[in-house]
Design an enzyme around this catalytic site. Sequence first.
Site, PDB file in Angstrom:
ATOM      1  CB  THR A  64      -5.384  -3.590  -2.816  1.00  0.00           C
ATOM      2  OG1 THR A  64      -4.723  -4.562  -3.632  1.00  0.00           O
ATOM      3  CG2 THR A  64      -4.419  -2.478  -2.440  1.00  0.00           C
ATOM      4  CD  GLU A  65      -4.503   0.143   0.845  1.00  0.00           C
ATOM      5  OE1 GLU A  65      -4.557  -0.083   2.067  1.00  0.00           O
ATOM      6  OE2 GLU A  65      -3.442   0.452   0.262  1.00  0.00           O
ATOM      7  CG  LEU A  66      -9.904  -5.678   4.529  1.00  0.00           C
ATOM      8  CD1 LEU A  66      -8.779  -6.671   4.288  1.00  0.00           C
ATOM      9  CD2 LEU A  66     -10.070  -5.448   6.020  1.00  0.00           C
ATOM     10  CD1 TRP A  98      -4.340   4.129  -2.050  1.00  0.00           C
ATOM     11  CD2 TRP A  98      -6.262   4.060  -0.896  1.00  0.00           C
ATOM     12  NE1 TRP A  98      -4.094   3.528  -0.846  1.00  0.00           N
ATOM     13  CE2 TRP A  98      -5.244   3.466  -0.126  1.00  0.00           C
ATOM     14  CE3 TRP A  98      -7.548   4.128  -0.374  1.00  0.00           C
ATOM     15  CZ2 TRP A  98      -5.477   2.940   1.148  1.00  0.00           C
ATOM     16  CZ3 TRP A  98      -7.784   3.597   0.887  1.00  0.00           C
ATOM     17  CH2 TRP A  98      -6.750   3.014   1.631  1.00  0.00           C
ATOM     18  CB  SER A 114      -2.941   1.018  -3.564  1.00  0.00           C
ATOM     19  OG  SER A 114      -2.365   0.543  -2.366  1.00  0.00           O
TER      20      SER A 114
END
Lengths: 396, 401
Positions: free
Chosen positions: B149-151, B312, B350
């Site tokens: 997620t989100e790299l 986040w 996220s």
Amino acid sequence: MLGWELPPHNSGGLGVACYQLCKNLAESGADIDFVLPYDADHQISFMNITAAHPQGIAAILKSGIAYDSYKYIYEDGHEETLSVYDQQSLYEMSVARLAEQKEFDIIHAHDWLTFRAGIRVKQQSGKPLIAHVHSIESDRAGGAKGNPIVRDIEYNAFLVADKIIAVSDFTRQSIVREYGIPVEKIEVVHNSIDPQLFEELEGENTYRYLQTMKQQGYRVVVNVGRLTIQKGLTGFLKAAKLVVDHRPKTIFLIVGNGDQYEELVTLAADLGIGRNVLFVGFQRGSRWRDAFAVADLFVMPSVSEPFGIVALEAVGYGTPVLMSRQSGVSEVLQNALKVDFWDEKEMANQMVGALSSQPLLDEMLAGSTREYNQMSWVGSANKIMGLYAEHQGAAA
Amino acid sequence: MKAIVLYLHVHQPYRVKHYTIFDAGYDHQYFDAEYHDRTSNQRIIHKVAEKSYIPTNKHLLDLLERHPEFRLSLSITGTLLEQLREWAPEVLASFQALTATGRVEIVAETYHHSLAFFYSRQEFEAQVDMHRRLVEELFGQTPKAFRNTELAYNNELAMWAESKGYKAILAEGWDKYLGWRSPNFMYRPVTAPNIKLLLKNYKLSDDIAFRFGDQNWSEWPLTADKFTHWLNNSGEATNFGLFMDYETFGEHQWGETGIFSFLNHLPDQWLKTAGNTFMTVSEAADRIQAVDSLDIHDTVTWADTERDLSAWLGNGMQQEAIKAIYSVEQKVLSSGDLALIADWRRLQTSDHFYYMCTKWFKDGDIHAYFSPYETPYVAYIAFMNAWHDIQYRLSERGIEV
């Protein structure tokens, strides 16, 4: 400049706003002659202050906190307290007389009490009139029409004025809605606050009882303002009831006086939250400052708030803010909770959410403090200097 | 040989509706906003399908048909696939048509687009498994490469991916780790020598994803011809990682900017030069040798100027919210209540934490654009109220909270 009050002899935000604005205009090079309806020493050096005395009157003294409580002392010694309408008529005549002896380029009038004087001087001198609107009658009437005499004065001034300044977009929209004035005629110049004039908290907080209750797990919500229909406290108390049902350890501190005082005390009792709501009346000085400081959350539930500087004062004293969207200050403060004044359930939801979470309170305070520290009147003063230049040219 | 590795990330969360504390204990539906509300997931699916998914897939299928060498990789989250199944089955079918060509690879990730890797390894693996099963069911392929997620990437994640048999993992080609090295080569993680590390060339990717429609950009307008020219003249390279949100096409960059025309012409222009080709991420991992290993200890992401997780998890509300969610993990899982477990997992996405971001004055524009909430504060309140209801549901089942 025509105004009704200046600090420290002010009843509310109008006087503070005029003071701040003039101070910054003077620093930008404006030469201001400020005409008040009463005598007092303001210890102000950045502009000339004149009391407009009607003929035959020796002195006009402020005798209370409301803006209409002036005592007129005649040259023959007798005293009289006049209605606010009579006062503003007398002010109009005295200002007209004064204006004949003065040199000026622009007439800048603040709110309806000075508007007739402004119109009269414009007719007399041919100089451009700027009507500066801090509130209109429908604001003060809590969204109702209000007094027709006052409405008439406002309407005439808006028609005659060369330019109208509104303290928020909310107020600009109200002027368009209530009076059908073309929106282009109205310029928004937001009020602001000068963080440097902040009066520090000192010593122990005067609300010792509340401090103790907080140690017992209570949270404190504060409202500071006049207890009038404009301020939306009826809805606020109904929302408070919902909060207490959910979170019994909540205390609502209400600071201020007004015509709704008895009604609100009764309402709190009827709602069964009498023990949770504290009415402490009008306060100044440390009790005023400490009320913000002791609270976990400041709530401004106004029905119609042209600006609402008190919300910024709360931030200055370290308290995050929940405010109604029906306010000018909600246009300039981003890091705050915002709610429609009529949505009591949502107001309660947001209060519970905030009071249940220290991280939320901390984050809002950090964000709003950042905004607060960047505020100043310089931008507003510059905008007004621009309007002066524009209209001075047009008149010449 | 030089390959463009085009990788598009496709995702939509289940946004929490305006959920109040007075709903907690009564209404257990957190994601079913009225259709015209800003938080309506169904409305957003319809809007994005129309602006982005349907036209983009049409162009991509056309490209696959026209150019036998054209290839790309996609990661599609479970939360999006569920919503497409329910509200836009024709869009799901259009993705299936792409993978049916055999030249579109689906990349593994967490089903719920969560940050579980950093909070619960058990939950993380459960979500990766769920995603794999759904991809197998819908697309008939088993993912061989992984993206988090989100790299969000670090050495530890690489070790995990290697242990699970993936052949490649994706990360941001961030200067801080590359130093003098170029992102246009293949690398391997220092902690996982048996897998390949594919990097995003953020400059080239952002030229398309962020700057394409910006008329104040000195390179505007960007044409496929110009872009190809840049690639062909960028010195030695084996692979160009063009990694971006799929919604770049039609949603972040509206059709009016000419983004679809750019997409259409890019393969035409690129393939004009002999030796230029396209590869999926696994093909690139198979065919291109790593030139060096990279040591990435701290987590790097593809977001903001900081390239970390601060969008986040950077403020107290975000920390509080994510801790609250993972604090009830064992209780929720042991409840055996499948609806409760599903809701709890949807709350891990996220995006919920992103909406609470208060970095207004720096990266604020992007954050504001992607949030359906008026402020980060009300986003947080709605989320926490849903969490309170999760607590209520647990206690209703006799589980102590």
